[in-house]
Design a protein around this motif. Structure first.
Motif, short mmCIF file in Angstrom:
data_model
loop_
_atom_site.label_atom_id
_atom_site.label_comp_id
_atom_site.label_asym_id
_atom_site.label_seq_id
_atom_site.Cartn_x
_atom_site.Cartn_y
_atom_site.Cartn_z
N VAL A 39 0.87 -1.18 0.00
CA VAL A 39 0.00 0.00 0.00
C VAL A 39 0.90 1.22 0.00
O VAL A 39 2.03 1.16 0.51
N PRO A 40 0.47 2.35 -0.58
CA PRO A 40 1.31 3.55 -0.54
C PRO A 40 1.71 3.89 0.91
O PRO A 40 0.87 3.92 1.80
N VAL A 65 0.76 1.56 -6.05
CA VAL A 65 0.33 0.18 -6.32
C VAL A 65 -0.90 0.19 -7.21
O VAL A 65 -1.87 0.90 -6.92
N GLU A 66 -0.84 -0.56 -8.29
CA GLU A 66 -2.00 -0.87 -9.12
C GLU A 66 -2.06 -2.39 -9.16
O GLU A 66 -1.29 -3.02 -9.88
N ARG A 70 1.06 -2.76 -11.59
CA ARG A 70 2.21 -1.86 -11.36
C ARG A 70 2.55 -1.79 -9.88
O ARG A 70 1.66 -1.76 -9.03
N LEU A 71 3.86 -1.72 -9.59
CA LEU A 71 4.36 -1.53 -8.23
C LEU A 71 5.56 -0.59 -8.32
O LEU A 71 6.47 -0.81 -9.12
N VAL A 72 5.53 0.46 -7.50
CA VAL A 72 6.65 1.41 -7.45
C VAL A 72 7.12 1.50 -6.00
O VAL A 72 6.31 1.70 -5.09
N PHE A 73 8.42 1.33 -5.81
CA PHE A 73 8.99 1.47 -4.47
C PHE A 73 10.32 2.18 -4.55
O PHE A 73 10.93 2.27 -5.61
N ALA A 91 12.34 1.96 -8.01
CA ALA A 91 12.00 0.94 -9.01
C ALA A 91 10.53 1.07 -9.39
O ALA A 91 9.67 1.18 -8.51
N ASP A 92 10.27 1.09 -10.68
CA ASP A 92 8.91 1.16 -11.22
C ASP A 92 8.70 -0.13 -12.02
O ASP A 92 9.29 -0.30 -13.09
#
Length: 145
Positions: A39-40, A65-66, A70-73, A91-92
Motif C-alpha cells: 500500500v502507498p 500500487v495498481e 504496477r508496483l513502485v517502491f 523501481a517502477d
C-alpha cells in the motif's frame, strides 16, 4: 522482457513476502528476510545474503500500487514516508498482458544521480535483475493453475 506467466502471478511474487524470498536475490544469493506492505507508504524491506559479499539489507517504501499491473517502491524513503539517508534508487515495475499471453515485464530504475546509477551498475544491476526476472518467472509459473 517477456515472461511466460500471467501479470497477476508476477505481481503476486512482488507483493507477497514468502514469494519474493524465492526469487529476489540472484542465485546463488538468497533472500533471508522480506517484509512487504503493498500500500502507498507501506514498508518494503529485504535482507539478501551472498557468500562472497555478505548481507545486504534494504529498507524502503511503497510509493504506488495498481494491483496486478504496477508496483513502485524506493529506498529513498522508509515506511510511512520517512526519509532514508542511504537510499539511491526507485523501481517502477509494470506487469503488462502480452498479446500472445504471458506478461511483458518492464522495470524502470531511477537513480538519485549518475554516481548512484554507476554504483548500481558496478554491483551487477543489469545482469542481476535479468537473472532475477527469470527466477521470478519460475516462481510465478508455480502459481499458475
Amino acid at each position: 522482457m517477456a515472461l511466460d506467466c500471467t501479470p497477476s502471478a508476477a505481481f503476486r511474487c512482488w507483493t507477497e513476502a514468502a514469494l519474493l524470498k524465492r526469487f529476489f536475490a540472484p542465485e546463488p544469493g538468497r533472500t533471508e528476510e522480506a517484509v512487504i506492505e503493498p500500500v502507498p507508504g507501506g514498508r518494503f524491506y529485504t535482507k539478501i545474503v551472498f557468500e562472497d559479499y555478505g548481507e545486504m539489507a534494504g529498507e524502503g517504501c511503497i510509493l504506488h500500487v495498481e494491483p496486478g499491473r504496477r508496483l513502485v517502491f524506493t529506498d529513498a524513503l522508509s515506511a510511512g514516508w520517512r526519509p532514508n539517508a542511504t537510499g539511491f534508487f526507485t523501481a517502477d515495475l509494470r506487469f503488462i498482458p502480452g498479446e500472445a499471453g504471458g506478461c511483458l515485464y518492464r522495470v524502470t530504475a531511477r537513480h538519485a544521480d549518475a554516481g548512484a546509477a554507476q554504483r548500481h551498475a558496478e554491483m551487477g544491476f543489469i545482469g542481476g535483475w535479468t537473472q532475477v526476472a527469470r527466477q521470478l518467472e519460475r516462481v510465478a509459473q508455480s502459481l499458475e493453475p
